[in-house]
Design a protein around this motif. Sequence first.
Motif, PDB file in Angstrom:
ATOM      1  N   ALA A 186       1.013  -1.310  -0.093  1.00  0.00           N
ATOM      2  CA  ALA A 186       0.035  -0.166   0.093  1.00  0.00           C
ATOM      3  C   ALA A 186       0.734   1.296  -0.213  1.00  0.00           C
ATOM      4  N   THR A 187      -0.012   2.055  -0.198  1.00  0.00           N
ATOM      5  CA  THR A 187       1.074   3.792   0.030  1.00  0.00           C
ATOM      6  C   THR A 187      -0.235   4.415   0.380  1.00  0.00           C
ATOM      7  N   ILE A 188       0.478   4.903   1.528  1.00  0.00           N
ATOM      8  CA  ILE A 188      -0.250   5.548   2.125  1.00  0.00           C
ATOM      9  C   ILE A 188      -0.640   7.556   2.015  1.00  0.00           C
ATOM     10  N   VAL A 189      -1.057   7.968   1.616  1.00  0.00           N
ATOM     11  CA  VAL A 189      -1.336   9.380   0.968  1.00  0.00           C
ATOM     12  C   VAL A 189      -2.120  10.413   1.735  1.00  0.00           C
ATOM     13  N   ASN A 190      -1.770  11.264   2.401  1.00  0.00           N
ATOM     14  CA  ASN A 190      -2.299  11.592   3.129  1.00  0.00           C
ATOM     15  C   ASN A 190      -2.923  11.629   4.206  1.00  0.00           C
ATOM     16  N   GLY A 191      -2.679  10.143   5.455  1.00  0.00           N
ATOM     17  CA  GLY A 191      -3.939   9.187   6.047  1.00  0.00           C
ATOM     18  C   GLY A 191      -3.845   8.762   5.072  1.00  0.00           C
ATOM     19  N   THR A 192      -4.521   8.309   4.325  1.00  0.00           N
ATOM     20  CA  THR A 192      -5.617   7.365   3.425  1.00  0.00           C
ATOM     21  C   THR A 192      -4.512   6.028   2.780  1.00  0.00           C
ATOM     22  N   HIS A 193      -4.609   5.188   3.180  1.00  0.00           N
ATOM     23  CA  HIS A 193      -3.972   3.451   3.111  1.00  0.00           C
ATOM     24  C   HIS A 193      -4.699   3.080   2.134  1.00  0.00           C
ATOM     25  N   ILE A 194      -3.977   3.247   0.900  1.00  0.00           N
ATOM     26  CA  ILE A 194      -5.057   2.755  -0.489  1.00  0.00           C
ATOM     27  C   ILE A 194      -3.605   1.380  -1.446  1.00  0.00           C
ATOM     28  N   ASP A 195      -4.213   0.622  -1.057  1.00  0.00           N
ATOM     29  CA  ASP A 195      -3.829  -0.986  -1.280  1.00  0.00           C
ATOM     30  C   ASP A 195      -3.290  -0.682  -3.128  1.00  0.00           C
ATOM     31  N   MET A 196      -2.193  -1.461  -3.267  1.00  0.00           N
ATOM     32  CA  MET A 196      -1.586  -1.305  -4.383  1.00  0.00           C
ATOM     33  C   MET A 196      -2.235  -2.657  -5.927  1.00  0.00           C
ATOM     34  N   HIS A 197      -2.974  -2.160  -6.932  1.00  0.00           N
ATOM     35  CA  HIS A 197      -3.408  -3.474  -7.410  1.00  0.00           C
ATOM     36  C   HIS A 197      -2.813  -3.375  -8.994  1.00  0.00           C
ATOM     37  N   CYS A 236       2.091  16.562  -0.788  1.00  0.00           N
ATOM     38  CA  CYS A 236       0.801  15.650  -0.423  1.00  0.00           C
ATOM     39  C   CYS A 236       2.319  14.197   0.618  1.00  0.00           C
ATOM     40  N   TRP A 237       1.706  14.043   1.688  1.00  0.00           N
ATOM     41  CA  TRP A 237       2.450  13.140   2.567  1.00  0.00           C
ATOM     42  C   TRP A 237       2.309  12.118   1.556  1.00  0.00           C
ATOM     43  N   HIS A 238       3.220  11.277   1.984  1.00  0.00           N
ATOM     44  CA  HIS A 238       3.464   9.509   0.595  1.00  0.00           C
ATOM     45  C   HIS A 238       4.498   8.623   1.508  1.00  0.00           C
ATOM     46  N   GLY A 239       3.913   7.914   1.519  1.00  0.00           N
ATOM     47  CA  GLY A 239       5.006   6.412   1.870  1.00  0.00           C
ATOM     48  C   GLY A 239       4.068   5.357   1.685  1.00  0.00           C
ATOM     49  N   HIS A 240       5.328   3.818   1.897  1.00  0.00           N
ATOM     50  CA  HIS A 240       4.705   3.312   1.583  1.00  0.00           C
ATOM     51  C   HIS A 240       5.154   1.882   2.392  1.00  0.00           C
ATOM     52  N   VAL A 241       3.704   1.255   2.449  1.00  0.00           N
ATOM     53  CA  VAL A 241       4.461  -0.565   3.670  1.00  0.00           C
ATOM     54  C   VAL A 241       3.938  -1.744   2.481  1.00  0.00           C
ATOM     55  N   ASN A 242       4.822  -2.478   2.871  1.00  0.00           N
ATOM     56  CA  ASN A 242       4.361  -4.023   2.284  1.00  0.00           C
ATOM     57  C   ASN A 242       4.499  -4.754   3.069  1.00  0.00           C
ATOM     58  N   GLU A 243       3.300  -5.643   3.717  1.00  0.00           N
ATOM     59  CA  GLU A 243       2.813  -6.203   4.517  1.00  0.00           C
ATOM     60  C   GLU A 243       2.503  -7.668   4.680  1.00  0.00           C
ATOM     61  N   THR A 244       2.269  -8.358   2.835  1.00  0.00           N
ATOM     62  CA  THR A 244       2.616  -9.490   2.647  1.00  0.00           C
ATOM     63  C   THR A 244       3.427  -9.889   2.294  1.00  0.00           C
ATOM     64  N   ASP A 245       3.813 -11.281   2.271  1.00  0.00           N
ATOM     65  CA  ASP A 245       4.919 -11.724   1.571  1.00  0.00           C
ATOM     66  C   ASP A 245       5.717 -12.030   0.175  1.00  0.00           C
ATOM     67  N   GLU A 246       4.854 -10.693  -0.315  1.00  0.00           N
ATOM     68  CA  GLU A 246       5.460 -10.858  -2.056  1.00  0.00           C
ATOM     69  C   GLU A 246       6.344  -9.292  -2.172  1.00  0.00           C
ATOM     70  N   THR A 247       7.348  -9.143  -3.550  1.00  0.00           N
ATOM     71  CA  THR A 247       7.408  -7.408  -3.328  1.00  0.00           C
ATOM     72  C   THR A 247       6.382  -7.255  -3.852  1.00  0.00           C
ATOM     73  N   GLY A 248       6.116  -5.596  -4.094  1.00  0.00           N
ATOM     74  CA  GLY A 248       5.229  -4.945  -5.298  1.00  0.00           C
ATOM     75  C   GLY A 248       6.181  -3.506  -6.175  1.00  0.00           C
ATOM     76  N   TYR A 249       5.467  -4.215  -7.705  1.00  0.00           N
ATOM     77  CA  TYR A 249       6.615  -3.170  -7.645  1.00  0.00           C
ATOM     78  C   TYR A 249       5.689  -2.068  -8.894  1.00  0.00           C
ATOM     79  N   TRP A 250       6.398  -0.969  -9.334  1.00  0.00           N
ATOM     80  CA  TRP A 250       5.422   0.142  -9.948  1.00  0.00           C
ATOM     81  C   TRP A 250       6.707   1.209 -10.365  1.00  0.00           C
ATOM     82  N   ILE A 251       6.082   1.748 -10.904  1.00  0.00           N
ATOM     83  CA  ILE A 251       6.854   2.946 -11.702  1.00  0.00           C
ATOM     84  C   ILE A 251       6.173   4.481 -11.771  1.00  0.00           C
TER      85      ILE A 251
END
Length: 307
Positions: free
Chosen positions: A123-134, A145-160
């Motif tokens: 997920a990316t967290i943007v201004n406090g909103t948790h947004i799952d990445m599909h 905008c504040w933004h950060g990323h978390v990965n609470e799964t056992d797989e790697t997430g990739y994006w551009i």
Amino acid sequence: MLLTMKEDPNSPFYSNLHAQHFSPGWARPEPSMWAEPKPKFKPAVWRFAQAKLALDASHNMVPADQTERRNLIMVNPIEGNTYASTRHLVAAYQCVTAGDRARTHRHSANALRLVLKGKPGIATIVNGTHIDMHPGDVLLTPGGCWHGHVNETDETGYWIDFLDIPFVQLSEAMFFEPYPGDGIEPVTSRGPTPMRIPSAEALGPGRDAKVVEIAKDVMPTIALHLIRLPKDGRHASPKSTVNNIYAVASGKARITAEGFSETLGHGDVAAMPSWHAHAIEAPEDTVVLRVSDEPLMTKVGLLRTAD
Ligand SMILES: [Fe+2]
């Protein structure tokens, strides 16, 4: 005007001017104006498969407190360039490995992401909103905008990532601020949010050729267009002053310009700088994201298309 023997730059006269930080307009090494754009940036291509291999291999190279830097910047291969993909925009492949927490921050540069591989829990967290990445999602983080990323799964997430950092650097207007405290912004909402645009939903059903502008007027410098082409479809763009980056969200795209012809698969990226007529052909049903500086060029009165 080119230098002549008479205008020897090593002569006392010219070296004195140089020491005084003057450049004589009559003896410039190259002109400062020309009849029409002659971009230094070139059409160029980057491959997701190559980036993925390198990002996966970098697992132990990135310090745990710098996971927001687990990225590969797509540097346009022109002399002297160390960063930008086109004059005003940069793209980068980024990943978050299992358990990663990429520190929250904000900056004056506008940014967005095209998700290549993700699932709930990445997920990316943007201004406090948790947004799952599909996969296929476009996630927006306009400047400030504040933004950060978390990965609470056992797989790697990739994006551009796509950002207008080269423009912000040129304009000497960069601000960057890390989030206070432990560096991860707390989640205050789980959406829905206009900062997440699933490309399939934006395009609607069907497979007909379609160009849809998304996030219109959200970022002052960047325009986003989803280009859907059915098998054997073609989308042509005339020579213009707009600088483009294309990324394949699904399918395959053959991008051609004078002296340039590359077939791109899922996640591959092409830079198509100013003043290059170009075309996208689809050997199969395809969706391409076009990221451009069109709003910027429009606002400063420099948007122009060849006659
Ligand atoms: Fe950022």
